[in-house]
Design a protein around this motif. Structure first.
Motif, PDB file in Angstrom:
ATOM      1  N   GLY A  81       0.849  -1.332  -0.385  1.00  0.00           N
ATOM      2  CA  GLY A  81       0.354  -0.213   0.089  1.00  0.00           C
ATOM      3  C   GLY A  81       0.672   1.371   0.211  1.00  0.00           C
ATOM      4  N   VAL A  82       0.831   1.953   1.190  1.00  0.00           N
ATOM      5  CA  VAL A  82       1.502   3.285   1.358  1.00  0.00           C
ATOM      6  C   VAL A  82       3.280   3.312   0.190  1.00  0.00           C
ATOM      7  N   LEU A 112      -4.954 -12.827   5.569  1.00  0.00           N
ATOM      8  CA  LEU A 112      -5.972 -11.554   6.152  1.00  0.00           C
ATOM      9  C   LEU A 112      -6.152 -11.305   4.369  1.00  0.00           C
ATOM     10  N   ALA A 117      -9.891  -8.748   5.866  1.00  0.00           N
ATOM     11  CA  ALA A 117      -9.358  -8.029   6.766  1.00  0.00           C
ATOM     12  C   ALA A 117      -9.251  -5.681   6.964  1.00  0.00           C
ATOM     13  N   LEU A 118      -9.545  -5.882   7.225  1.00  0.00           N
ATOM     14  CA  LEU A 118      -9.610  -3.929   7.204  1.00  0.00           C
ATOM     15  C   LEU A 118      -7.715  -3.604   8.047  1.00  0.00           C
ATOM     16  N   MET A 119      -7.125  -3.674   6.982  1.00  0.00           N
ATOM     17  CA  MET A 119      -5.521  -3.927   7.610  1.00  0.00           C
ATOM     18  C   MET A 119      -4.997  -2.715   7.364  1.00  0.00           C
ATOM     19  N   HIS A 120      -4.251  -2.010   8.631  1.00  0.00           N
ATOM     20  CA  HIS A 120      -3.201  -0.502   8.306  1.00  0.00           C
ATOM     21  C   HIS A 120      -2.266  -0.672   6.633  1.00  0.00           C
ATOM     22  N   HIS A 121      -2.424   0.322   6.339  1.00  0.00           N
ATOM     23  CA  HIS A 121      -1.781   0.541   4.795  1.00  0.00           C
ATOM     24  C   HIS A 121      -2.868  -0.530   3.520  1.00  0.00           C
ATOM     25  N   SER A 122      -4.306  -0.016   3.777  1.00  0.00           N
ATOM     26  CA  SER A 122      -5.514  -0.905   3.176  1.00  0.00           C
ATOM     27  C   SER A 122      -6.403   0.538   3.119  1.00  0.00           C
ATOM     28  N   LEU A 123      -6.696   0.108   1.287  1.00  0.00           N
ATOM     29  CA  LEU A 123      -7.962   1.033   1.878  1.00  0.00           C
ATOM     30  C   LEU A 123      -9.064   1.407   2.685  1.00  0.00           C
ATOM     31  N   GLY A 124      -9.027   0.455   3.321  1.00  0.00           N
ATOM     32  CA  GLY A 124     -10.331   0.024   4.451  1.00  0.00           C
ATOM     33  C   GLY A 124     -11.998  -0.446   3.529  1.00  0.00           C
ATOM     34  N   THR A 125     -11.606  -0.865   2.389  1.00  0.00           N
ATOM     35  CA  THR A 125     -12.305  -1.769   1.738  1.00  0.00           C
ATOM     36  C   THR A 125     -12.084  -3.283   1.766  1.00  0.00           C
ATOM     37  N   ARG A 127     -10.441  -5.079  -0.328  1.00  0.00           N
ATOM     38  CA  ARG A 127      -9.829  -5.419  -1.462  1.00  0.00           C
ATOM     39  C   ARG A 127      -7.825  -5.237  -1.266  1.00  0.00           C
ATOM     40  N   VAL A 130      -5.811  -4.599  -4.969  1.00  0.00           N
ATOM     41  CA  VAL A 130      -5.591  -3.775  -5.462  1.00  0.00           C
ATOM     42  C   VAL A 130      -4.797  -2.781  -5.707  1.00  0.00           C
ATOM     43  N   PHE A 131      -3.937  -2.403  -4.829  1.00  0.00           N
ATOM     44  CA  PHE A 131      -2.488  -2.261  -5.788  1.00  0.00           C
ATOM     45  C   PHE A 131      -1.654  -2.909  -6.673  1.00  0.00           C
TER      46      PHE A 131
END
Lengths: 556, 556
Positions: A81-82, A112, A117-125, A127, A130-131
């Motif tokens: 992600g980031v 995960l 899972a709503l992991m940190h560094h994810s868009l919170g969606t 999925r 996506v990256f």
């Protein structure tokens, strides 16, 4: 499949590191993040690949690109992600400019991902893939590694990167990194598939016929030749055939500029007039690895007709209107060499080039005097890196000594690139002298990477051309506009913030510059801030700028 | 359509700037590039929107995100390819964390796109739209503006950004920027469509019934409330109903922490035990704008059952297993207020929180003593920004004075974010005191943005916690691993490189810190480097780190 028949096991992380070594990669750039720490422990345990932590991911991706320009390939490690998104500009640049960068991203475990899972560094969606989807557009191949297919996938990606000289994307989940897979029986085979005889025959015959008819053949060299390691073969071809050659700016100094058959630089209206006439009046231009983008062609003023030119690339060849895919340029050149053609006409006159050092005066430094003065310190075998801007267009007219490698990113042209790339160059090039020229505006984007240069004990010579802002933009639009200004930094004082073993100087006059060029020590990182006037610029840049303004429909 | 009936004309660039103003945007962040210079001239001519040039695009995108957190929305301008890709990490963060950032990209003219020109900043493939495709995954809506539909498209994108509080992507071609289109008759209507009565009735009845039955109702506040401007309504709801409330860490201090109904922070196992018991034993948790990501829930240890909880978001409501889409949380709360419910049970005990300043000693600064000492300087109404890491987890246990705004990016959690965001906060928040806490590792990613803070005459107080590397990573894995080290910078000397009007200090002991906290001037940018031990960290971070390690399948 080797990995199915052998019994010795190895972890996926170790497998990847082994294959990187087999590609010749000795350094891994990037930034740690919690999804790649497990793999980083495997990197630390691997004695043959050195971890180089960058200040940020974009700078890391630039370093990998610079490393690949010298070394042939490179690797970058970021986190999910980031981290990976911060690096995407650099990876896209490697895609555009044909560099084999292995882009490894530490990603969350399979569990995960499956549970969204709503992991940190994810868009919170939920999925998490996506990256890696985003990376499809700027890498040649992608894989989200699974233990069952990891070995095969790693081999597929690394060979794809090598054959196409493009970046590839490897998502390495935290759990997969430690999964055991069979040790491969054979080292990675990077040999490209040879051109089938059927693909070679016709273009070979056509080109040979054209050569025999040609009265004024010329070779035009460009970056593609360097990227695919074809420079030695091309040099052999030139010397055996006796055909004179010019270089495009992205291909400057791929072959020695003191070569008796070298004419000078060609770039449409940005060429020396002699060279332009010679290339454009030629009845057969053999284009080797040319990239016909705006900055490389004097904003599309390179007028080469399809009829009078042939393109020879690493993986395809064009004759007239016909494109021969899967025809390898290297195979074609070798076959051509066997035919024994030799050009027997007269040689065109060689373009005059800046090649003498001007004696310094007490006047303020100007572009027309600066670059000739600089020529005096460039040693044979140096690596010279030019930021696209005043630096590139100031350096282009110089004729470099033997063996100089010249690095510029004229297609992607991301400002700030060269400071990051310098780190990769310093860690891969054995030559003692590495010189970077960068403007103040560009420098500000990536300035902290001087920290990593110091950490890795690199000893480049960095020129920061301080002319109060984005000069390449000023010459396109807004010469006096405040949006082209930057905050005035104390550039020469910056390196000391990052470490003590530095030497810096700030020069305003030609004699001050001459003094600095005489004094700078060779045993540490040196930075010379060169103060110049805001609207002073190399003539080539001024010409290019007004053309870009027209292409953008900007009225003055 | 307004733009069809009016006769007055306006350029597309002016139209866009007018609409941004109508959203309340007064600053435009970004970096100039040749594809956006024409629009930049329009920006300079617009007296109500100020151009803020960042050192690089990532920092610009962080600044826009920070600005939107205070101001409600923000705008960023970059150039095609290189610029927009450098900003994508920041825009993705705004997507994840619900910020309405208008991401404007200057792109080549229609003619260059149609002819697939090999422009600089392109991938050299001729497909110039590739980057806008990439942005589909991290923006809520996209448009490549054409003169004929530009007005309508701009309105669509800006309202989408506002209604969803997500970034949108506007590609503005160099030629379209100056095309004339009709002046709109009406200002931009940002009012969200009200919930249809049919969508409101059922959840309203269900929630009211649950409230009447509930013996121990609790409200749980989180970031969604702040993003959608619902804090005043929620406060009214809390005060009229008398239901006690806790906050998640992303929602810390959205309502005053000295409120008599405030219990403390809830985050699963990272909560105060009293608060955890109170929330998890409640028979009705009203979740307001909750984001149940790992860092916000003590790594998924927030155990709220579907049965005992209700979720109220800006645009949807969940009761039990039923999700009511198109039901606006604000409309629901107003309707609930009209019903006149009042909680009459006893109030749970309030969690104890760090709220007293410790007297300084001559000892080296440690986390357990640092944060209480810091509390003494935070004034009512301050904006406090915490980098995710030691800073966030050190600040969470503090109980802030009245009116403090607390900014943290716990879902996206991009290191270095806060220094960029600080610029946006400084330019949007009228409050005099802005304080940033950031670790050395994070600081290195975006350090040059101190330059822009100085250029814009911002006067924040910045604490750089120097503990020799990436402490949040050390507590996950590699406590002593060299990959978690960073180059030791002279942090307190850096700001002076960028400008003279700064005050800095480096402190090692508590008394030195106390002295610095007493002395620092309020009329300029101040930076205090706080030296701490490498493995010292706030207890909450230590707990979180070991959980993250488990989720990542890392064995110690």
């Amino acid at each position: 499949m080797a990995q199915k028949t052998t019994k010795k096991m190895i972890t996926v992380g170790e497998y990847l590191l082994m294959r990187l070594q087999e590609m010749g990669i000795e350094h891994l750039f990037g930034v740690p993040g919690d999804y790649n720490l497990g793999f980083l422990d495997q990197v630390m345990a691997c004695k043959k690949i050195k971890w180089v932590g960058n200040c940020n991911e974009l700078n890391g991706s630039y370093a990998a690109d610079g490393y690949a320009r010298i070394h042939g390939s490179a690797a970058l490690l970021t986190t999910f992600g980031v981290g990976e998104l911060s690096a995407i500009n650099g990876i896209a640049g490697s895609y555009a400019e044909h560099l084999a960068v292995i882009n490894i991203v530490g990603v969350p475990s399979g569990e995960l991902c499956r549970t969204h899972a709503l992991m940190h560094h994810s868009l919170g969606t939920g999925r998490l893939e996506v990256f890696s989807d985003i990376y499809r557009d700027v890498t040649a191949a992608q894989a989200w590694l699974k233990a069952e297919t990891a070995g095969k996938e790693i081999d597929r990606l690394l060979t794809t990167a090598w054959h196409l000289r493009r970046p590839v994307y490897i998502a390495l989940p935290t759990d997969v990194s430690y999964a055991a897979i069979p040790l491969p029986e054979k080292p990675l085979d990077l040999t490209p598939p040879p051109s089938p005889a059927s693909k070679l025959e016709k273009p070979l015959r056509q080109i040979y016929e054209k050569l025999q008819k040609a009265k004024r053949p010329v070779i035009l060299l460009d970056a593609g030749i360097q990227r695919f390691g074809m420079a030695p073969l091309v040099q052999q071809f030139i010397e055996k055939t006796g055909i004179p050659f010019a270089s495009m700016s992205m291909g400057k100094a791929i072959l020695d500029e003191d070569h008796p058959l070298f004419l000078g630089l060609y770039g449409g209206k940005l060429s020396d007039p002699d060279v332009q006439a010679c290339v454009e009046n030629s009845d057969l231009v053999l284009e080797f690895g040319t990239i016909m983008c705006d900055f490389n062609t004097g904003d599309f003023t390179a007028h080469l007709t399809e009829k009078n030119s042939i393109e020879i690339h690493a993986d395809q060849v064009r004759v007239g209107k016909t494109l021969y895919q899967k025809t390898r340029g290297g195979d074609l050149l070798k076959a051509l060499l066997e035919k024994g053609y030799r050009y027997s006409g007269s040689l065109p006159s060689r373009a005059s080039a800046v090649s003498k050092v001007a004696a310094p005066t007490d006047k303020k430094i100007t572009h027309d005097r600066f670059w000739p003065q600089i020529l005096g310190i460039i040693q044979p075998g140096a690596v010279v890196i030019a930021e696209v801007g005043s630096s590139l267009f100031g350096l282009l007219p110089l004729r470099f000594p033997k063996g100089v490698t010249f690095i510029n990113q004229s297609l992607w042209a991301s400002i700030g690139y060269t400071l990051g790339a310098l780190l990769g160059v310093c860690l891969s090039a054995p030559e003692p002298q590495k010189i970077l020229f960068i403007g103040d505006g560009s420098f500000q984007l990536t300035a902290q990477e001087i920290s990593t240069l110091l950490r890795e004990k690199c000893r480049p010579l960095i020129f920061v051309i301080n002319n109060d802002g984005y000069t390449i933009e000023r010459c396109i639009r807004g010469a006096e506009a405040s949006y082209n200004d930057v905050q005035p930094w104390k550039y020469a004082e910056l390196p000391r913030i990052f470490g003590d073993d530095v030497w810096t100087s700030r020069v305003v006059t030609e004699t001050e510059l001459a003094q600095a060029l005489k004094e700078y020590p060779k045993d540490r990182l040196c930075l010379i801030e060169v103060k110049m006037e805001k609207l002073d610029m190399p003539p080539l840049l001024r010409t290019l700028g007004s053309d870009v303004a027209k292409l953008n429909h900007y009225q003055k």
